[in-house]
Design an enzyme around this catalytic site. Structure first.
Site, PDB file in Angstrom:
ATOM      1  N   HIS A  49      71.780  22.645  61.119  1.00 47.47           N
ATOM      2  CA  HIS A  49      72.740  22.098  62.424  1.00 47.47           C
ATOM      3  C   HIS A  49      72.013  22.334  63.678  1.00 47.47           C
ATOM      4  O   HIS A  49      72.226  23.549  64.324  1.00 47.47           O
ATOM      5  CB  HIS A  49      73.968  22.822  62.404  1.00 47.47           C
ATOM      6  CG  HIS A  49      74.958  22.286  61.353  1.00 47.47           C
ATOM      7  ND1 HIS A  49      75.849  21.295  61.528  1.00 47.47           N
ATOM      8  CD2 HIS A  49      75.065  22.863  60.205  1.00 47.47           C
ATOM      9  CE1 HIS A  49      76.567  21.189  60.352  1.00 47.47           C
ATOM     10  NE2 HIS A  49      76.170  21.895  59.541  1.00 47.47           N
ATOM     11  N   CYS A  59      74.074  17.250  58.285  1.00 50.26           N
ATOM     12  CA  CYS A  59      74.891  17.684  57.286  1.00 50.26           C
ATOM     13  C   CYS A  59      75.510  16.743  56.532  1.00 50.26           C
ATOM     14  O   CYS A  59      75.009  15.901  55.874  1.00 50.26           O
ATOM     15  CB  CYS A  59      75.489  19.046  57.796  1.00 50.26           C
ATOM     16  SG  CYS A  59      76.158  20.110  56.780  1.00 50.26           S
ATOM     17  N   GLU A  89      72.589  21.266  66.504  1.00 47.25           N
ATOM     18  CA  GLU A  89      73.709  21.276  67.681  1.00 47.25           C
ATOM     19  C   GLU A  89      74.338  22.725  67.749  1.00 47.25           C
ATOM     20  O   GLU A  89      75.011  22.841  68.865  1.00 47.25           O
ATOM     21  CB  GLU A  89      74.560  20.125  67.506  1.00 47.25           C
ATOM     22  CG  GLU A  89      75.818  20.419  66.524  1.00 47.25           C
ATOM     23  CD  GLU A  89      75.325  20.188  65.092  1.00 47.25           C
ATOM     24  OE1 GLU A  89      74.160  19.902  64.764  1.00 47.25           O
ATOM     25  OE2 GLU A  89      76.192  20.376  64.137  1.00 47.25           O
TER      26      GLU A  89
END
Lengths: 272, 79
Positions: A234, A103, A236
């Site tokens: 994302h 990002c 994660e």
């Protein structure tokens, strides 16, 4: 090297807000992650808090914002890094150590000239831009990515070719742009395209499945050497299935779709 | 002291969602006859050096931080 010997530097400045998840993701695959403020690498910290980039095996740029994203998203973070530890970072990458930008982290890598970096490790001025989404809005929802890399990228080494992953996106500036009309073809030829947005049935993405209007539905690219990955969505945030939006409807393995991106890189570093 | 104005514009062909959105909103408020709204960014920088030198420094600032050549043009004016 064992997984617990892999030291990850999760770098942040004011405005970074995904460093906890990023560090947590690396910890979940067995590595040792530390959240490090840029000032700690620049020597602008008490002696016991100073850190050196060369002591780490992986560098991760988390998402969020940086320095208010003034000027352009990621531009100020990139300029501060270039001025302070630019040559250390260049050496880090030339040694083949992995660098991940998610990002805002991807935006920083592009502003640093580390991606696409078709000529050399780091270009003097950016050769690409991550510009405002076509919709003109912040786009925040699950997206589906397809692994389109042919084997160069270290972060997808444990993911099957063409495998689809559900990974959430949350950004306002994610449209990859270049001045070169043959940009996409060159990325393709160099095996630098890592992820493309697709529709859930695997067909070519249309809005909103391509949330930003990126050409050829590009969601993530790597450098020609394959050790620097930048991606807008994302991974994660989906390390376990319980953080997928539809987890109650789709019973599956405990592992979330982002897990393999982190485990791939740790497996490649610990294989030898 | 030299006053430098750096105007950062989007390159031709680069979409300007902020400008487009603003135009739409202005039109919804009843303003007519608008053919285009463009957003630009303006930096005013005061420099303690002669105008000619300040212009060169401003060029360098644009290259290193203020403009991304992929999407933006810059214009520097010195007074």
């Amino acid at each position: 090297m064992k997984p617990e010997d892999v030291k990850v530097c999760v770098i942040r400045i004011e405005g970074t807000n995904c460093e906890d998840e990023m560090a947590g993701a690396f910890e979940m695959v067995g590595a040792k992650a530390e959240k490090v403020h840029l000032k700690q690498l620049l020597g602008q910290a008490p002696a016991d808090m100073r850190r050196s980039l060369e002591d780490y095996d992986i560098l991760a740029f988390p998402g969020g914002f940086s320095a208010g994203d003034y000027v352009r998203a990621g531009a100020i973070f990139a300029a501060r890094i270039k001025a302070g530890i630019g040559s250390d970072l260049k050496r880090f990458i030339e040694e083949g150590k992995p660098v991940l930008g998610v990002c805002n982290g991807f935006q920083i890598l592009v502003e640093l000239g580390l991606l696409p970096a078709m000529e050399g490790t780091m270009s003097e001025v950016p050769t690409a831009a991550l510009y405002n989404n076509d919709s003109g809005r912040f786009e925040c929802r699950p997206t589906v990515l397809r692994n389109d890399n042919r084997g160069k990228c270290i972060f997808t080494s444990g993911i099957k070719s063409k495998q689809m992953l559900s990974i959430p996106s949350a950004h306002a500036e994610g449209k990859l742009m270049s001045m070169d009309p043959d940009f996409v073809q060159k990325l393709e030829d160099n095996d630098q395209i890592v992820f493309r947005y697709v529709c859930p049935d695997g067909s070519d993405a249309v809005y909103p499945w391509n949330p930003n209007g990126s050409p050829s539905d590009i969601a993530g690219i790597c450098n020609p050497a394959g050790n620097v990955l930048g991606m807008m969505p994302h991974p994660e945030r989906v390390m376990t299935r319980y953080t997928h939006a539809d987890w109650t409807r789709n019973p599956g393995p405990a592992e979330g779709d982002g897990y393999r991106i982190f485990s791939s890189v740790i497996e490649s570093l610990t294989r030898n | 002291m030299t006053k430098v104005e750096i105007r950062i514009e989007l390159k031709k062909g680069v979409a300007d969602p902020e400008g487009r959105n603003t135009q739409k909103t202005l039109e919804s408020l009843g303003f007519t006859g608008i053919s285009k709204v463009s957003t630009v960014k303006l930096f005013e920088i005061d420099m303690d050096m002669p105008a000619e030198q300040a212009k060169g420094v401003a060029e360098d600032m644009c290259r290193k931080l203020l403009a991304n050549p992929v999407i933006q043009n810059y214009k520097i004016s010195v007074s």
